[in-house]
Motif scaffolding. Structure first.
Motif, PDB file in Angstrom:
ATOM      1  N   LYS A   1      40.218  30.924  37.657  1.00  0.00           N
ATOM      2  CA  LYS A   1      41.350  31.307  36.804  1.00  0.00           C
ATOM      3  C   LYS A   1      40.867  31.601  35.396  1.00  0.00           C
TER       4      LYS A   1
ATOM      5  N   GLU B   1      45.186  30.052  30.706  1.00  0.00           N
ATOM      6  CA  GLU B   1      44.244  31.166  30.594  1.00  0.00           C
ATOM      7  C   GLU B   1      44.405  31.974  29.301  1.00  0.00           C
TER       8      GLU B   1
ATOM      9  N   GLU C   1      48.498  38.140  34.396  1.00  0.00           N
ATOM     10  CA  GLU C   1      47.665  39.110  33.662  1.00  0.00           C
ATOM     11  C   GLU C   1      48.498  40.235  33.050  1.00  0.00           C
TER      12      GLU C   1
ATOM     13  N   GLU D   1      48.157  30.249  35.214  1.00  0.00           N
ATOM     14  CA  GLU D   1      48.299  31.696  35.004  1.00  0.00           C
ATOM     15  C   GLU D   1      49.047  32.049  33.725  1.00  0.00           C
TER      16      GLU D   1
ATOM     17  N   ASP E   1      48.705  35.733  40.037  1.00  0.00           N
ATOM     18  CA  ASP E   1      47.628  36.306  39.223  1.00  0.00           C
ATOM     19  C   ASP E   1      48.074  37.617  38.573  1.00  0.00           C
TER      20      ASP E   1
HETATM   21 MG    MG Z   1      43.238  35.832  37.151  1.00  0.00          MG
END
Ligand code: MG
Ligand code: NDP
Ligand SMILES: CC[C@](O)(C(C)=O)C(=O)O
Ligand code: MG
Length: 490
Positions: free
Chosen positions: A155, A393, A221, A389, A217
Motif C-alpha cells: 500500500k 498512504e 488513488e 487507502e 486501490d
Molecule cells: Mg495502491
C-alpha cells in the motif's frame, strides 16, 4: 474477456468486497519458508519490480528478472535496474519455464499481453503473482487451471517498499488468492511468504480479495491520494498568485507543504494534523473542510460508483486502445500548469509556518481523507483497508510532490493511478470554482496573523469531538498502534 466482478452474483460481489482481515504477527512465524528454494522470476523492473526484488533477495529468496526482448537488446532502464543490481536477466523463453513463481510487475495496461505471452511458457503447477488485481477483476483474465494466482499489493509507492525494508521494517500490504485459481490450496501460504519477503508482515498484512483490493486501490488513488493533491496544488497556487503572493514562496509552500502537513497525519491522524493549528485556525480549517466535503461528496460517490460498476475501467481501457491519447494529453497539460512551471523560491519556511499559512491545504487533506474513507466504507470496503487507502498512504504520496512536484508524483505512481488522478482533477477544478472565489490569503499564503485569538468554547469542544469521533480516527489509532508496537520489536 468480461469484467470478472460484473459476472458474479450480488451476494458474491458483496462477500468479496467485504473480505478483509488484519493478520496477527504470529501468522508469519514461517517467514519466507513457503518460497525458500523456489525460483522467483519477476517480469518488469520498474517502480515495484526493482524494489520488491531487492527486498525478496535480501530476505533469502532466489530472484531473477525477465524482460521483453527489446528492453534487453536496447539495454533500457529496466535492464540496467536489474543487471546493475547483480540480478540474472533473461528473455521470457529463457527464464519463465524455470520459474516456480512468476511475479507480474509490469504496468496494468500491459497485463493481458504479458500474461498471454508468458502463460504458455509457465511450468505446470506454478504460481502467477500480481501487485494489483486490475487484470483479474476488471479485464477478467482467465489463467490456466493448474496455475495458482495470488496477489501481494504493497500500500505505497515502490520506493517506500525498499526504504522501509532497509529501515528494518516494511509497508502495510494486502494479500489475496484468486478463488478461481488455487488448485493446490497453497496460494495463501505463498502469498504470506511473499509478503514476508518484502517486509510487509512487519507493518501489517490484510488478508483480502482481488476484488476488495481493486475497488479500494482505484478509489484511493483517484481521489485523496493523488487527485486531491493535484487539484489542491493547482487551486492553492493560482489563488496565491491572484492575491499577489510571491510566486517562489507560493510554489515552495505547496511543493513542501503537503509533505509537512501530512507528516502530522502519519503520527496522529486528522486530529493531530488539526491540533497543529492555533484554535482559530483549527476552527477555520474545520469549517472549510465541512464545506469542501459537502461540495465534493457527489464527486467521491461518482468515482466509487464508476469503479464499482466498471465504468471507470472501461473508459480507461478505451484510452489504452487509443494509444493513451487522453493520458498523454493530460500529462502534458499538467506539465504546463503555472504551479508546475514555477520553481520553489529560495525562502525559508519554518515547519509551523506550513500549517499556519496553509490552512486551506489542511482543510483539503482532511476533507479528502474523510470523504474517501466514508465513500469506501459505504461501498462495503472494510475500515482497515479504507484507512490504508486514504489516510495512511497520503503522506507517502505527498513525499513524491516534495521531490519534484506533480511530475514526480505522476511518474512514481502506476499509470492506472495517474489516469484516475487526472480524471478527478478535471472534474474537481470546476466544482471548486465558486468555493475558491471566496478564498483569501488568510487561509492560504499569509495565515490569520494578528486577528483575534478568541474562540467560542462550545464550538471548539464540538469540533474536537467531531474530529476524534470520526471512524477513520478510531481505526487509525488501532492500526498505528500495531505499527509502532511492531516497529519496536524489530
Ligand atoms: Mg495502491
Ligand atoms: N507504482 C507503484 O508504486 C505501485 C504499483 N502497483 C502495481 O504494480 C504493478 C507494476 O506497476 P509499476 O511498478 O508502477 O510499473 P512500471 O511502469 O514502473 O513498470 C515498468 C516495467 O514494466 C516493463 N514493461 C512495460 N511494458 C511492458 C510490456 N509490454 N511487456 C513487458 N514488460 C513491460 C518495463 O520494461 P521496459 O523497459 O521494457 O519498458 C519496466 O520494467 C502494477 O500492477 C501496479 O498497479 C501497486 C502498488 C503501487
Ligand atoms: C498511488 C496509488 C497506487 O495504488 C500506489 C502507489 O499504491 C499506484 O497504483 O501507484
Ligand atoms: Mg494503484
Amino acid at each position: 474477456m468480461a469484467n470478472y466482478f460484473n459476472t458474479l452474483p450480488l451476494r458474491e460481489q458483496l462477500a468479496q468486497l467485504a473480505q478483509c482481515e488484519f493478520m496477527n504477527a504470529d501468522e508469519f512465524t514461517d517467514g519466507v519458508d513457503a518460497l525458500k528454494g523456489k525460483k522467483l522470476v519477476i517480469v518488469g523492473c520498474g517502480a515495484q519490480g526493482l524494489n520488491q526484488g531487492l527486498n525478496l533477495r535480501d530476505s533469502g529468496l532466489d530472484v531473477s528478472y525477465t524482460l521483453r526482448d527489446s528492453a534487453i537488446s536496447e539495454r533500457r532502464q529496466s535492464f540496467l535496474n536489474a543487471s546493475e543490481n547483480g540480478f540474472t536477466v533473461g528473455t521470457y523463453q529463457e527464464l519463465i519455464p524455470t520459474a516456480d513463481v512468476v511475479l507480474n510487475l509490469t504496468p496494468d495496461k500491459q497485463h493481458t499481453s504479458v500474461v498471454n505471452a508468458i502463460m504458455p511458457l509457465m511450468k505446470q503447477g506454478s504460481t502467477l503473482a500480481y501487485s494489483h488485481g486490475f487484470n483479474i477483476v476488471e479485464e477478467g483474465m482467465q489463467v490456466r487451471d493448474d496455475i495458482t494466482v495470488i496477489m501481494v499489493a504493497p500500500k505505497c509507492p515502490g520506493s517506500e517498499v525498499r526504504e522501509e525494508y532497509k529501515r528494518g521494517f516494511g509497508v502495510p500490504t494486502l494479500i489475496a488468492v484468486h478463488p478461481e485459481n488455487d488448485p493446490q490450496g497453497h496460494g495463501l501460504a505463498q502469498a504470506k511468504a511473499y509478503a514476508a519477503g518484502t517486509g510487509g508482515h512487519r507493518a501489517g498484512v490484510l488478508k483480502s480479495s482481488f476484488i476488495a483490493e481493486v475497488k479500494s486501490d482505484l478509489m484511493g488513488e483517484q481521489t485523496i491520494l493523488c487527485g486531491m493533491l493535484q487539484t489542491g496544488s493547482i487551486l492553492c497556487f493560482d489563488k496565491m498568485i491572484e492575491k499577489g503572493i510571491d510566486a517562489g514562496y507560493a510554489s515552495k509552500l505547496i511543493q513542501y507543504g503537503w509533505e509537512v502537513i501530512t507528516e502530522a497525519l502519519k503520527y496522529g491522524g486528522v486530529t493531530n494534523m488539526l491540533d497543529r493549528l492555533s484554535n482559530p485556525a483549527k476552527v477555520k480549517a474545520f469549517e472549510l473542510s465541512e464545506e469542501l466535503k459537502q461540495i465534493m461528496r457527489p464527486l467521491y460517490n461518482k468515482h466509487q460508483d464508476d469503479i464499482i460498476d466498471g465504468t471507470f475501467s472501461r473508459t480507461m481501457m478505451e484510452d489504452w486502445n487509443n494509444d493513451d491519447a487522453n493520458l498523454l494529453k493530460w500529462r502534458a497539460e499538467t506539465a504546463e500548469t503555472h504551479f508546475e512551471k514555477t520553481p520553489a523560491g529560495n525562502v525559508e519556511i519554518a515547519e509551523q509556518e506550513f500549517f499556519d499559512n496553509g490552512i486551506l491545504m489542511v482543510a483539503m487533506v482532511k476533507a479528502g481523507v474523510e470523504l474517501a474513507f466514508e465513500t469506501m466504507t459505504a461501498a462495503g470496503i472494510i475500515a482497515e483497508s479504507a484507512y490504508y487507502e486514504s489516510l495512511h498512504e497520503t503522506p507517502l504520496i505527498a513525499n513524491t510532490i516534495a521531490r519534484k512536484k506533480l511530475f514526480e508524483m505522476n511518474r512514481t505512481i502506476s499509470d492506472t493511478a495517474e489516469y484516475g488522478c487526472y480524471l478527478y482533477n478535471h472534474a474537481c477544478l470546476p466544482l471548486l470554482q465558486d468555493f475558491m472565489q471566496k478564498i483569501d490569503t488568510d487561509v492560504i499564503g499569509k495565515g490569520l496573523g494578528e486577528h483575534s485569538n478568541q474562540v467560542d468554547n462550545q464550538t471548539l469542544i464540538q469540533i474536537n469531538t467531531a474530529l476524534r469521533e470520526h471512524p477513520v480516527e478510531k481505526v487509525g489509532a488501532t492500526l498505528r498502534g500495531y505499527m509502532s508496537a511492531m516497529k519496536k520489536i524489530v
